[in-house]
Motif scaffolding. Structure first.
Motif, PDB file in Angstrom:
ATOM      1  N   ALA A  55       2.537   2.851 -16.830  1.00 31.62           N
ATOM      2  CA  ALA A  55       2.672   4.705 -16.987  1.00 31.62           C
ATOM      3  C   ALA A  55       3.869   5.278 -17.905  1.00 31.62           C
ATOM      4  N   GLU A  56       4.172   4.567 -18.714  1.00 35.70           N
ATOM      5  CA  GLU A  56       5.644   5.129 -19.614  1.00 35.70           C
ATOM      6  C   GLU A  56       5.198   6.022 -20.379  1.00 35.70           C
ATOM      7  N   THR A  57       3.892   5.950 -21.145  1.00 36.64           N
ATOM      8  CA  THR A  57       3.484   6.778 -22.086  1.00 36.64           C
ATOM      9  C   THR A  57       3.382   7.900 -21.677  1.00 36.64           C
ATOM     10  N   PHE A  58       3.260   8.693 -20.251  1.00 32.28           N
ATOM     11  CA  PHE A  58       3.042   9.763 -19.849  1.00 32.28           C
ATOM     12  C   PHE A  58       4.558  10.506 -19.894  1.00 32.28           C
ATOM     13  N   LEU A  59       5.590   9.905 -20.209  1.00 32.06           N
ATOM     14  CA  LEU A  59       6.842  10.536 -20.114  1.00 32.06           C
ATOM     15  C   LEU A  59       7.133  11.186 -21.759  1.00 32.06           C
ATOM     16  N   PHE A  60       6.250  10.854 -22.478  1.00 32.46           N
ATOM     17  CA  PHE A  60       6.476  11.183 -23.845  1.00 32.46           C
ATOM     18  C   PHE A  60       5.680  12.767 -24.179  1.00 32.46           C
ATOM     19  N   ASP A  61       4.771  12.923 -23.368  1.00 28.60           N
ATOM     20  CA  ASP A  61       3.972  14.204 -23.690  1.00 28.60           C
ATOM     21  C   ASP A  61       4.280  14.981 -22.330  1.00 28.60           C
ATOM     22  N   LYS A 105       2.612  15.007 -19.521  1.00 30.63           N
ATOM     23  CA  LYS A 105       1.026  15.198 -18.616  1.00 30.63           C
ATOM     24  C   LYS A 105       1.261  14.699 -17.489  1.00 30.63           C
ATOM     25  N   ALA A 106       0.435  15.203 -16.537  1.00 29.09           N
ATOM     26  CA  ALA A 106       0.445  14.645 -15.313  1.00 29.09           C
ATOM     27  C   ALA A 106      -0.264  13.153 -15.118  1.00 29.09           C
ATOM     28  N   TYR A 107      -0.018  12.406 -14.304  1.00 27.19           N
ATOM     29  CA  TYR A 107      -0.601  11.012 -14.103  1.00 27.19           C
ATOM     30  C   TYR A 107      -2.073  11.645 -13.618  1.00 27.19           C
ATOM     31  N   PRO A 108      -2.899  10.895 -14.246  1.00 27.56           N
ATOM     32  CA  PRO A 108      -4.576  10.816 -13.830  1.00 27.56           C
ATOM     33  C   PRO A 108      -4.640   9.851 -12.920  1.00 27.56           C
ATOM     34  N   PHE A 109      -3.898   9.243 -12.123  1.00 30.25           N
ATOM     35  CA  PHE A 109      -4.143   7.997 -11.378  1.00 30.25           C
ATOM     36  C   PHE A 109      -2.950   8.060 -10.184  1.00 30.25           C
ATOM     37  N   ASN A 110      -3.116   6.989  -9.368  1.00 22.85           N
ATOM     38  CA  ASN A 110      -1.967   6.907  -8.310  1.00 22.85           C
ATOM     39  C   ASN A 110      -1.454   5.477  -8.759  1.00 22.85           C
ATOM     40  N   ALA A 111      -0.161   5.213  -8.483  1.00 23.07           N
ATOM     41  CA  ALA A 111       0.264   3.900  -8.780  1.00 23.07           C
ATOM     42  C   ALA A 111       0.774   3.637  -7.097  1.00 23.07           C
ATOM     43  N   VAL A 112       0.121   2.132  -6.662  1.00 24.78           N
ATOM     44  CA  VAL A 112       0.526   1.819  -5.228  1.00 24.78           C
ATOM     45  C   VAL A 112       0.730   0.341  -5.365  1.00 24.78           C
ATOM     46  N   ALA A 113       1.925   0.004  -4.595  1.00 21.83           N
ATOM     47  CA  ALA A 113       2.339  -1.368  -4.273  1.00 21.83           C
ATOM     48  C   ALA A 113       1.238  -2.135  -3.686  1.00 21.83           C
ATOM     49  N   MET A 114       1.110  -3.426  -4.184  1.00 17.72           N
ATOM     50  CA  MET A 114       0.000  -4.253  -3.760  1.00 17.72           C
ATOM     51  C   MET A 114       0.806  -5.030  -2.898  1.00 17.72           C
ATOM     52  N   GLU A 115       2.049  -5.688  -2.819  1.00 14.71           N
ATOM     53  CA  GLU A 115       2.816  -6.483  -2.004  1.00 14.71           C
ATOM     54  C   GLU A 115       3.990  -5.903  -2.156  1.00 14.71           C
ATOM     55  N   LEU A 116       4.998  -6.691  -1.114  1.00 13.49           N
ATOM     56  CA  LEU A 116       6.300  -6.361  -1.155  1.00 13.49           C
ATOM     57  C   LEU A 116       6.845  -6.003  -2.517  1.00 13.49           C
ATOM     58  N   ASN A 156       0.849  -1.196   0.047  1.00 14.38           N
ATOM     59  CA  ASN A 156      -0.063   0.124   0.089  1.00 14.38           C
ATOM     60  C   ASN A 156       0.927   1.213  -0.032  1.00 14.38           C
ATOM     61  N   GLU A 157       2.193   1.175  -0.216  1.00 11.08           N
ATOM     62  CA  GLU A 157       2.973   2.504  -0.340  1.00 11.08           C
ATOM     63  C   GLU A 157       2.833   3.030  -1.717  1.00 11.08           C
ATOM     64  N   LEU A 158       2.467   4.309  -1.558  1.00  8.73           N
ATOM     65  CA  LEU A 158       2.440   5.162  -2.777  1.00  8.73           C
ATOM     66  C   LEU A 158       3.835   5.233  -3.615  1.00  8.73           C
ATOM     67  N   ILE A 159       3.584   4.967  -5.183  1.00  9.91           N
ATOM     68  CA  ILE A 159       4.778   5.099  -5.837  1.00  9.91           C
ATOM     69  C   ILE A 159       4.826   6.512  -6.440  1.00  9.91           C
ATOM     70  N   PHE A 160       3.529   6.890  -7.049  1.00 12.87           N
ATOM     71  CA  PHE A 160       3.132   8.290  -7.639  1.00 12.87           C
ATOM     72  C   PHE A 160       2.024   8.474  -7.089  1.00 12.87           C
ATOM     73  N   SER A 161       1.452   9.695  -7.236  1.00 14.85           N
ATOM     74  CA  SER A 161       0.294  10.154  -7.204  1.00 14.85           C
ATOM     75  C   SER A 161      -0.485  10.950  -8.326  1.00 14.85           C
ATOM     76  N   ASP A 162      -1.828  10.763  -8.168  1.00 13.59           N
ATOM     77  CA  ASP A 162      -2.631  11.651  -9.281  1.00 13.59           C
ATOM     78  C   ASP A 162      -2.187  12.953  -9.028  1.00 13.59           C
ATOM     79  N   GLY A 163      -2.218  13.605 -10.316  1.00 15.85           N
ATOM     80  CA  GLY A 163      -1.624  14.923 -10.716  1.00 15.85           C
ATOM     81  C   GLY A 163      -0.159  15.306 -10.726  1.00 15.85           C
ATOM     82  N   GLN A 164       0.850  14.184 -10.532  1.00 15.10           N
ATOM     83  CA  GLN A 164       2.158  14.426 -10.495  1.00 15.10           C
ATOM     84  C   GLN A 164       2.625  14.257 -11.849  1.00 15.10           C
ATOM     85  N   ARG A 165       3.769  14.987 -11.854  1.00 13.58           N
ATOM     86  CA  ARG A 165       4.154  14.962 -13.418  1.00 13.58           C
ATOM     87  C   ARG A 165       5.313  13.759 -13.352  1.00 13.58           C
TER      88      ARG A 165
END
Length: 121
Positions: free
Chosen positions: A66-72, A74-85, A21-30
């Motif tokens: 979420a690799e495609t966001f690097l090319f333009d 744009k901010a992430y429209p979602f969160n990335a969260v670890a599901m397990e270790l 449940n640790e956040l890797i990146f959050s909605d709105g982050q570049r």
């Protein structure tokens, strides 16, 4: 695995470890990094106004997300969260974009990977 450890390390990758449940990146982050799962699982989520969470996608070992966001840039429209270790390769975004733009084989790998992901929807 989309790209080998050798390629990722040549691009300056670092290996990071996340807890459940640790956040890797959050909605709105570049986007600043290319992410590829080394071990574990990650989910992309969207928080709703009523306090619930919608899981948009799940990624497992060897997959990138979420690799495609690097090319333009744009901010992430979602969160990335670890599901397990979870261990992840994280490559500086500018280095990864340069690599992808200048290595035809790498761009083809990304296209094929994304086409494969979409075939499940």
């Amino acid at each position: 695995m989309i790209f080998s450890e050798q390629i990722l390390f040549s691009l300056g990758a670092e290996v990071l470890q996340y807890e459940v449940n640790e956040l890797i990146f959050s909605d709105g982050q570049r986007p600043n990094y290319y992410y590829q799962v080394s071990m574990g699982a990650v989910k992309l989520t969207k928080d709703r106004e009523n306090g619930t969470e919608t899981i948009l996608s799940i990624f497992l070992s060897g997959e990138c997300f979420a690799e495609t966001f690097l090319f333009d840039n744009k901010a992430y429209p979602f969160n990335a969260v670890a599901m397990e270790l979870y261990k992840i390769f994280r490559v500086p975004g500018e280095r990864f974009v340069y690599f992808a733009k200048n290595t035809q084989e790498s761009l083809l790998k990304l296209y094929c990977y994304n086409a494969d992901k979409l075939s499940f929807y």
